[in-house]
Design an enzyme around this catalytic site. Structure first.
Site, short mmCIF file in Angstrom:
data_model
loop_
_atom_site.label_atom_id
_atom_site.label_comp_id
_atom_site.label_asym_id
_atom_site.label_seq_id
_atom_site.Cartn_x
_atom_site.Cartn_y
_atom_site.Cartn_z
N HIS A 126 0.87 -1.18 0.00
CA HIS A 126 0.00 0.00 0.00
C HIS A 126 0.91 1.23 0.00
CE1 HIS A 126 -2.83 2.93 1.76
NE2 HIS A 126 -3.81 2.10 1.45
N ASP A 206 2.87 -4.42 8.15
CA ASP A 206 1.64 -3.67 7.94
C ASP A 206 0.49 -4.66 8.13
OD1 ASP A 206 -0.64 -2.52 6.94
OD2 ASP A 206 0.25 -1.87 5.05
N GLN A 209 -4.72 -5.22 7.06
CA GLN A 209 -5.73 -6.13 6.50
C GLN A 209 -5.71 -7.50 7.17
OE1 GLN A 209 -8.02 -5.17 4.40
NE2 GLN A 209 -7.19 -3.22 3.70
N LYS A 232 -10.54 -0.07 10.50
CA LYS A 232 -10.78 -1.29 9.71
C LYS A 232 -11.19 -2.45 10.60
CE LYS A 232 -7.31 0.01 6.30
NZ LYS A 232 -7.91 0.33 5.01
N CYS A 372 -4.75 2.49 -3.63
CA CYS A 372 -3.48 2.95 -3.06
C CYS A 372 -2.35 1.97 -3.33
CB CYS A 372 -3.59 3.21 -1.56
SG CYS A 372 -4.78 4.47 -1.13
N1 PMP Z 1 -1.89 -0.69 4.51
C1 PMP Z 1 -2.88 -1.40 3.97
C2 PMP Z 1 -2.61 -2.80 3.51
C3 PMP Z 1 -4.15 -0.84 3.88
O1 PMP Z 1 -5.14 -1.56 3.33
C4 PMP Z 1 -4.37 0.47 4.35
C5 PMP Z 1 -5.74 1.12 4.26
N2 PMP Z 1 -6.37 1.02 3.02
C6 PMP Z 1 -3.30 1.17 4.89
C7 PMP Z 1 -2.08 0.56 4.96
C8 PMP Z 1 -3.42 2.57 5.39
O2 PMP Z 1 -4.28 2.66 6.46
P1 PMP Z 1 -4.83 4.07 6.94
O3 PMP Z 1 -5.30 4.79 5.70
O4 PMP Z 1 -5.96 3.70 7.82
O5 PMP Z 1 -3.74 4.78 7.64
#
Ligand code: PMP
Length: 427
Positions: A126, A206, A209, A232, A372
């Site tokens: 991401h 990270d 998910q 999430k 993203c």
């Molecule tokens: N890493 C992953 C794998 C994600 O799916 C996300 C959120 N889409 C993020 C990081 C970033 O999280 P946040 O926007 O809540 O900071």
């Protein structure tokens, strides 16, 4: 038959009772990968905090401040327990995973990496686990290396990793579960490789998910840092956390500075609190942290193992059913048992935004775009995709509705194309 977990929990979520567009039945929410819905219990805790407890934390001797402080710190205990931290001091509240990763990059990264050092990432990260490292690399003249996909499995090529590891590797950062590919990365296997070939590397996971969907135990996984977002996992937006080994956190310089994070301030000098205080400058997101604590209570009442097992069923069902839609290509591992309960896909001739818009007209929420993950889409040779992502409050019936709507949409566009072909024939 006994009711599924989805059927049993759906009623806990007020928003899942509302309708969208001109539908008569409630919204079918298949975008939990972007953010999850919130159960009534979490909403009640937020409301009650503001009605009864609202006060600033850590610096007041009055009753409201003491109550707010103990609720805020109790939330830290809940998070620590949830990830199986060694100590509550290892939990730093942040605004989300993005901020947690930036904290590691800008505090640990700036303090420990020097020109020529190397950072290993995967192409599937991401942007939140990509850009902070790119900026650090530009600032300090570091080398970035990327693990690619394994065409055989559709997931990350873990074997490629070994060739990238050496004494200069200072960071290995990767996601536990991909928000596009749905692959569940073998964290322990990766950690083992890193420890034996890159003795100086800190491992950053990270867990955005994975943490909402499965048992995650930082002691068992053996990583050094873990980042996650509360929103999430049934919690509010604006709250997430960094877990880091206590000794590492205490050796790291402060990142943001101001009130709360200090020990002593004079006109000439300043000393800082130990972790986690030194990383929580200013008034924190108190209500949101308490809300995250309530979300964890709610998840633990259901049981993370139950969530994990049920979502395996949804993952397989989603993947198998999507394969029945004509013209779709599905991203990620081809073995449905190796997948999380989300699936990104694209159609040979329909734009993902059109797919998503047509699904919305049927009351079904899916995401379209690059999620993203632009480098991953570039790697796959596609500009974007659509994605359906489940949580435990979804049911197989939700997936059936998705498939029926997708098939209607594909038929509709096929009809348009045929009509266009016939019109061409007239000339
Ligand atoms: N890493 C992953 C794998 C994600 O799916 C996300 C959120 N889409 C993020 C990081 C970033 O999280 P946040 O926007 O809540 O900071």
């Amino acid at each position: 038959a006994t009711a599924s977990l989805g059927e049993r929990t759906r009623g806990d979520f007020p928003i899942l009772q509302r309708t969208v567009t001109d539908q008569e039945t409630p919204v079918i929410y298949l975008d939990s990968g972007a953010t999850s819905q919130k159960p009534q219990e979490v909403l009640d805790v937020l409301q009650s905090y503001y009605e009864r407890t609202n006060s600033n934390v850590h610096r007041g001797a009055h009753t409201l401040s003491r109550e707010a402080t103990s609720a805020y710190e109790a939330a830290r205990d809940k998070v620590a327990h949830f990830v199986h931290a060694f100590s509550r001091n290892e939990i730093v509240f942040t605004s989300g995973a993005t901020e947690a990763i930036n904290l590691v990059a800008q505090s640990y990264g700036r303090a420990n990496l020097v020109a020529g050092d190397e950072i290993v990432l995967t192409v599937a990260e991401h942007h939140a686990n990509f850009v902070p490292w790119q900026l650090l690399a530009q600032e300090k003249n570091l080398k970035l290396k990327f693990v690619h996909l394994d065409p055989a499995t559709g997931g990350i090529d873990v074997n490629e990793l070994e060739g990238y590891l050496n004494e200069k590797t200072k960071i290995v950062a990767f996601q536990h579960v991909s928000n596009v590919l749905a692959c569940i990365n073998p964290v322990k296997e990766i950690v083992q490789k890193v420890r034996s070939h890159a003795p100086n590397a800190a491992i950053v996971l990270d867990a955005c998910q994975s943490l909402p969907h499965m048992v995650v135990d930082v002691q068992d996984l053996g990583v050094d840092f873990l980042a996650a977002s509360g929103h999430k996992m049934c919690g509010p937006t604006g709250i997430g956390f960094l877990w880091g080994k206590e000794q590492l956190l205490n050796e790291m310089p402060p990142w943001k500075s101001g009130g709360e994070m200090i020990d002593q301030v004079t006109l000439e000098s300043v000393t800082f609190q130990a972790a986690p205080g030194r990383f929580e400058a200013g008034t924190p997101a108190i209500a949101q942290a308490i809300g995250l604590g309530a979300a964890i209570d709610y998840l633990q009442k259901i049981g993370m193992k139950n969530i994990e097992l049920y979502e395996h069923e949804l993952a397989e069902y989603l993947y198998e059913q999507l394969q029945t839609v004509p013209g779709l290509t599905l991203l990620g591992p081809t073995d449905p048992k190796k997948r999380a309960a989300l699936c990104a896909f694209y159609h040979e001739s329909i734009h993902p935004s059109d797919l998503s818009t047509f699904l919305d007209m049927d009351g079904i929420a899916v995401r379209a775009g690059h999620h993203c993950c632009q480098p991953l889409h570039a790697e796959l040779g596609i500009p974007h995709s659509a994605r359906a992502s489940c949580y435990f409050y979804n049911t197989k019936e939700d997936i059936d509705a998705l498939i029926a709507s997708l098939k209607r949409t594909v038929d509709f566009f096929a009809g348009l194309n045929n009509a266009a072909d016939e019109a061409d024939d007239d000339f």
